[in-house]
Design a protein around this motif. Structure first.
Motif, PDB file in Angstrom:
ATOM      1  N   TYR A 139      -8.570  -1.370  -3.792  1.00 19.88           N
ATOM      2  CA  TYR A 139      -9.279  -0.089  -3.789  1.00 19.88           C
ATOM      3  C   TYR A 139      -8.317   1.066  -4.049  1.00 19.88           C
ATOM      4  CZ  TYR A 139     -11.939   3.884  -2.012  1.00 19.88           C
ATOM      5  OH  TYR A 139     -12.554   5.108  -1.892  1.00 19.88           O
ATOM      6  N   LEU A 140      -7.195   1.091  -3.331  1.00 26.29           N
ATOM      7  CA  LEU A 140      -6.222   2.168  -3.496  1.00 26.29           C
ATOM      8  C   LEU A 140      -5.643   2.180  -4.915  1.00 26.29           C
ATOM      9  CD1 LEU A 140      -4.289   2.017  -0.103  1.00 26.29           C
ATOM     10  CD2 LEU A 140      -5.929   3.760  -0.845  1.00 26.29           C
ATOM     11  N   SER A 152     -15.163   4.600 -14.183  1.00 26.23           N
ATOM     12  CA  SER A 152     -16.235   4.412 -13.206  1.00 26.23           C
ATOM     13  C   SER A 152     -17.388   3.621 -13.804  1.00 26.23           C
ATOM     14  CB  SER A 152     -16.729   5.764 -12.687  1.00 26.23           C
ATOM     15  OG  SER A 152     -17.330   6.525 -13.712  1.00 26.23           O
ATOM     16  N   ARG A 164      -7.176   1.308  -7.664  1.00 23.10           N
ATOM     17  CA  ARG A 164      -8.171   1.920  -8.553  1.00 23.10           C
ATOM     18  C   ARG A 164      -8.200   3.436  -8.360  1.00 23.10           C
ATOM     19  NH1 ARG A 164      -8.904  -0.283 -12.778  1.00 23.10           N
ATOM     20  NH2 ARG A 164     -10.858   0.859 -13.086  1.00 23.10           N
ATOM     21  N   VAL A 165      -8.180   3.882  -7.115  1.00 23.98           N
ATOM     22  CA  VAL A 165      -8.160   5.326  -6.844  1.00 23.98           C
ATOM     23  C   VAL A 165      -6.929   5.966  -7.469  1.00 23.98           C
ATOM     24  CG1 VAL A 165      -7.953   7.080  -5.034  1.00 23.98           C
ATOM     25  CG2 VAL A 165      -9.532   5.171  -4.740  1.00 23.98           C
ATOM     26  N   LEU A 191      -8.247  -6.162   0.021  1.00 30.32           N
ATOM     27  CA  LEU A 191      -9.260  -5.329  -0.630  1.00 30.32           C
ATOM     28  C   LEU A 191      -8.848  -3.862  -0.601  1.00 30.32           C
ATOM     29  CD1 LEU A 191     -12.609  -6.905   0.641  1.00 30.32           C
ATOM     30  CD2 LEU A 191     -11.667  -6.984  -1.677  1.00 30.32           C
ATOM     31  N   THR A 192      -8.191  -3.453   0.487  1.00 31.02           N
ATOM     32  CA  THR A 192      -7.707  -2.072   0.585  1.00 31.02           C
ATOM     33  C   THR A 192      -6.720  -1.775  -0.539  1.00 31.02           C
ATOM     34  OG1 THR A 192      -7.972  -2.071   2.982  1.00 31.02           O
ATOM     35  CG2 THR A 192      -6.527  -0.390   2.045  1.00 31.02           C
ATOM     36  N   ASN A 233       0.823  -1.210   0.000  1.00 27.96           N
ATOM     37  CA  ASN A 233       0.000   0.000   0.000  1.00 27.96           C
ATOM     38  C   ASN A 233       0.853   1.255   0.000  1.00 27.96           C
ATOM     39  OD1 ASN A 233      -2.269  -1.584   0.002  1.00 27.96           O
ATOM     40  ND2 ASN A 233      -2.795  -1.232   2.145  1.00 27.96           N
ATOM     41  N   ASP A 282     -16.322   0.044 -13.307  1.00 29.91           N
ATOM     42  CA  ASP A 282     -16.306  -0.358 -11.902  1.00 29.91           C
ATOM     43  C   ASP A 282     -17.707  -0.422 -11.300  1.00 29.91           C
ATOM     44  OD1 ASP A 282     -13.574  -0.542 -12.002  1.00 29.91           O
ATOM     45  OD2 ASP A 282     -13.202   1.426 -11.122  1.00 29.91           O
ATOM     46  N   VAL A 315     -20.395  -2.853  -8.698  1.00 33.27           N
ATOM     47  CA  VAL A 315     -21.107  -2.263  -7.569  1.00 33.27           C
ATOM     48  C   VAL A 315     -22.601  -2.559  -7.679  1.00 33.27           C
ATOM     49  CG1 VAL A 315     -21.772  -0.096  -6.448  1.00 33.27           C
ATOM     50  CG2 VAL A 315     -19.418  -0.422  -7.224  1.00 33.27           C
TER      51      VAL A 315
END
Length: 245
Positions: free
Chosen positions: A94-95, A146, A97-98, A90-91, A36, A149, A153
């Motif tokens: 997520y990071l 988005s 993708r951000v 998962l973090t 990370n 993604d 969701v």
């Protein structure tokens, strides 16, 4: 790890994985940096690439292109270190993708500011219409990602599992043909960080030879047009496919 082809960028397959694997071995054995932490560093590098474009002349375009190569390297290394140390999370996903959202938006926004001539390198006034177009291109790049993604969701909120690749084919034959043509031409990739940075560098070289910012501003128009068109086409492709069923 070189066998991982799914969703792999062409630059990763062509050369970056051969570099990143060597760096990963070192980072995984002799440093305490976390996956990370590398992802955060990737984000910073991507944002700095956008900021570098504000620097007038060819130097700004060169620095931005080099920073995007470093961004790509870190994008490879963070996942490799996570798998090497068995620290996938998962973090981290997520990071990652951000980081892609943020970096691509920063690069295209920086291109718009470069075209606006924020530091008055090519004239006495700033032309903010180019900054607007650059921001429009950045918005399109974010929306394209988005849209993809948000499929997962929507499916997760409906209690469905992740979408299969076969569901991506539009049910309309006309849209399916248009999608295949776009995939073959790959024009949509130009709004990606690596491709956009190379286009910006080429425009910067042409401007250095010609004088002024005509090629940079042409690149802004092209990228904004592609981003907006791809936003609409990609949305139609998703809605008319089986991904939301």
């Amino acid at each position: 790890m070189l066998q991982r082809r799914s969703a792999e960028h062409w630059a990763g397959r062509l050369y970056m994985r051969r570099i990143s694997l060597r760096i990963t071995r070192v980072l995984s054995t002799v440093t305490l940096i976390t996956p990370n932490g590398l992802t955060y560093l990737m984000m910073v590098t991507g944002v700095l690439a956008g900021a570098a474009l504000v620097v007038p002349g060819l130097a700004g375009a060169i620095v931005a292109a080099l920073l995007i190569q470093l961004y790509l390297l870190l994008d490879c290394v963070d996942g490799e270190v996570a798998r090497w140390r068995r620290q996938t999370s998962l973090t981290g996903v997520y990071l990652d993708r951000v980081g892609h959202y943020l970096s691509e938006a920063a690069l295209l926004t920086g291109l718009g500011l470069r075209g606006a001539d924020l530091l008055h390198h090519a004239g006495a006034a700033s032309h903010w219409e180019w900054a607007f177009l650059g921001t429009l291109a950045a918005l399109g790049a974010i929306l394209i990602k988005s849209e993809t993604d948000l499929v997962d969701v929507a499916r997760a909120r409906s209690g469905l599992r992740a979408v299969e690749d076969s569901a991506a084919v539009p049910r309309s034959s006309t849209v399916a043909r248009a999608r295949r043509a776009a995939a073959f031409l790959k024009f949509h990739r130009l709004v990606g960080a690596v491709e956009a940075s190379l286009l910006i560098l080429a425009a910067g070289i042409a401007d250095a030879v010609h004088g002024g910012l005509p090629f940079t501003r042409l690149a802004i128009v092209v990228l904004a047009a592609i981003a907006m068109l791809q936003t609409v086409l990609h949305l139609l492709s998703i809605v008319l496919s089986s991904r939301l069923r």
